[in-house]
Design an enzyme around this catalytic site. Sequence first.
Site, PDB file in Angstrom:
ATOM      1  N   HIS A 164      43.535 -23.374  27.310  1.00 32.52           N
ATOM      2  CA  HIS A 164      44.551 -23.512  26.264  1.00 32.52           C
ATOM      3  C   HIS A 164      44.316 -24.771  25.441  1.00 32.52           C
ATOM      4  O   HIS A 164      45.254 -25.448  25.008  1.00 32.52           O
ATOM      5  CB  HIS A 164      45.961 -23.538  26.876  1.00 32.52           C
TER       6      HIS A 164
ATOM      7  N   LYS B 125      43.578 -13.868  27.622  1.00 36.29           N
ATOM      8  CA  LYS B 125      43.167 -15.222  27.255  1.00 36.29           C
ATOM      9  C   LYS B 125      43.802 -16.246  28.201  1.00 36.29           C
ATOM     10  O   LYS B 125      45.023 -16.244  28.391  1.00 36.29           O
ATOM     11  CB  LYS B 125      43.578 -15.519  25.810  1.00 36.29           C
TER      12      LYS B 125
ATOM     13  N   TYR C 268      52.848 -13.558  24.391  1.00 37.80           N
ATOM     14  CA  TYR C 268      52.991 -14.298  25.644  1.00 37.80           C
ATOM     15  C   TYR C 268      53.562 -13.358  26.712  1.00 37.80           C
ATOM     16  O   TYR C 268      54.078 -12.286  26.411  1.00 37.80           O
ATOM     17  CB  TYR C 268      53.928 -15.488  25.454  1.00 37.80           C
TER      18      TYR C 268
ATOM     19  N   ARG D 105      46.001 -27.986  26.589  1.00 37.32           N
ATOM     20  CA  ARG D 105      47.434 -28.137  26.310  1.00 37.32           C
ATOM     21  C   ARG D 105      48.318 -27.681  27.457  1.00 37.32           C
ATOM     22  O   ARG D 105      49.539 -27.776  27.368  1.00 37.32           O
ATOM     23  CB  ARG D 105      47.793 -27.351  25.046  1.00 37.32           C
TER      24      ARG D 105
ATOM     25  N   TYR E  25      50.711 -31.891  16.494  1.00 38.86           N
ATOM     26  CA  TYR E  25      50.878 -30.649  17.246  1.00 38.86           C
ATOM     27  C   TYR E  25      49.530 -29.981  17.497  1.00 38.86           C
ATOM     28  O   TYR E  25      49.247 -29.489  18.593  1.00 38.86           O
ATOM     29  CB  TYR E  25      51.795 -29.694  16.481  1.00 38.86           C
TER      30      TYR E  25
ATOM     31  N   GLN F 168      48.709 -11.600  19.155  1.00 39.12           N
ATOM     32  CA  GLN F 168      48.815 -12.281  20.458  1.00 39.12           C
ATOM     33  C   GLN F 168      50.264 -12.273  20.933  1.00 39.12           C
ATOM     34  O   GLN F 168      51.193 -12.469  20.144  1.00 39.12           O
ATOM     35  CB  GLN F 168      48.335 -13.733  20.321  1.00 39.12           C
TER      36      GLN F 168
ATOM     37  N   ARG G  24      53.504 -31.920  26.074  1.00 37.38           N
ATOM     38  CA  ARG G  24      52.724 -32.676  25.095  1.00 37.38           C
ATOM     39  C   ARG G  24      53.593 -33.824  24.587  1.00 37.38           C
ATOM     40  O   ARG G  24      54.584 -33.613  23.887  1.00 37.38           O
ATOM     41  CB  ARG G  24      52.291 -31.786  23.933  1.00 37.38           C
TER      42      ARG G  24
ATOM     43  N   SER H 250      49.503 -15.333  16.088  1.00 39.00           N
ATOM     44  CA  SER H 250      50.321 -15.755  17.218  1.00 39.00           C
ATOM     45  C   SER H 250      51.731 -15.183  17.127  1.00 39.00           C
ATOM     46  O   SER H 250      52.291 -15.032  16.033  1.00 39.00           O
ATOM     47  CB  SER H 250      50.397 -17.285  17.256  1.00 39.00           C
TER      48      SER H 250
ATOM     49  N   THR I 219      48.239 -13.889  26.302  1.00 33.65           N
ATOM     50  CA  THR I 219      48.017 -15.248  26.796  1.00 33.65           C
ATOM     51  C   THR I 219      48.587 -15.342  28.206  1.00 33.65           C
ATOM     52  O   THR I 219      49.802 -15.216  28.400  1.00 33.65           O
ATOM     53  CB  THR I 219      48.683 -16.281  25.875  1.00 33.65           C
TER      54      THR I 219
END
Length: 387
Positions: free
Chosen positions: A276, A252, A130, A279, A25, A128, A165, A107, A156
Amino acid sequence: MPVITSIADLKRLHKRRTPKMFYDYAESGSYTEQTFRENTEDFAQIRLNQRIARDMTGRSTKSTMLGQDVAMPVALAPVGMTGMQRADGEIKAARAAEKFGVPYTLSTMSICSIEDVAENVSQPFWFQIYTLTDDDYNKRVLDRARAAGCSALVITVDLQLLGQRHKDLKNGLTAPPKFTPAVLADLATKWRWGIEMLQTRRRFFGNIVGHVESAADPASLASWTAEKFDQSLNWDRIKQLMDMWGGKVILKGILSEEDAEMAAATGADAIVVSNHGGRQLDGALSSIRMLPKIVNAVGDKTEVWLDSGIRSGQDVLKALALGAKGVMIGRAYVYGLGAMGEPGVTKALEVIQKELDTSMALCGKRRIEDLGRDDLLIPNGFFDTYS
């Protein structure tokens, strides 16, 4: 403690001591992983300009980020599921950062909650978030961050939907892991990780599970998260989130001059040049290739930092010499966390600071603010290869 001389040493221990799905990960990019690889490969193309007969005494790596004094201009980036790299991983990383004197960013997708981390540190940390469509959740989680004393919000902006991924899909990534035969066989060789994980109560996404009715367990969490990423995101919406917070904001995920100018115009206190960690959009340029253009585009309207590809103090030096006021590290500290817990994060920071200090000295510079393009040797056309 084994002899650790580089971030690569920590990476090797991390791989040996952490379950495969969680190591993968951290150590993966989207699709072909081209951008993931080039983030570090492009740093390696930039060389340093050695100078001699310069006074190297009285050196310091101290600086500021967002007006905060730091031991070096390096912040720990937000990394999801850090508490699966090592039990209570977010707490351990935050404590290491605080003791060392650098900022830590928690996060939204952390295992330890905002409150868990706040109870275990004495200084403010960053939070952080989203760009989610669920404003009820947004408001409540930001209220929790304020109550915990978080001093800045990192938004973000490059994750309106998830880049794929492959390793995560093949490994069946979940937190906590599902005990399939393959997972059990892997865990049998990671006994230290397993013992520590059995001793903690923190095994779910602490900022979401229990705080969202429709995401009460790991299975429902995945669908809730996928549904709530705001694919209609625009600059007005980003400004709404900034106003919802009402404090210092870092945006970011900036990778173009135009977006940097828009970010500065919103009043962001800092922007982070980042893809990122490779990613999201595979095939995007590395962060270091885009940094000078973005620095030139925004001037002194906001602080410009760099994220993605930092694996050494020399990488930090290169970013600062190209105009960044600071950097964020993710994998570099996660390697340390997975390798040795809190002491491993400390060791990662020590390695980076020592490399930064030594390399600065051999370039003839004593202070962070003295670094500049004259410290670098850059391949012809490096920043203009693509148009």
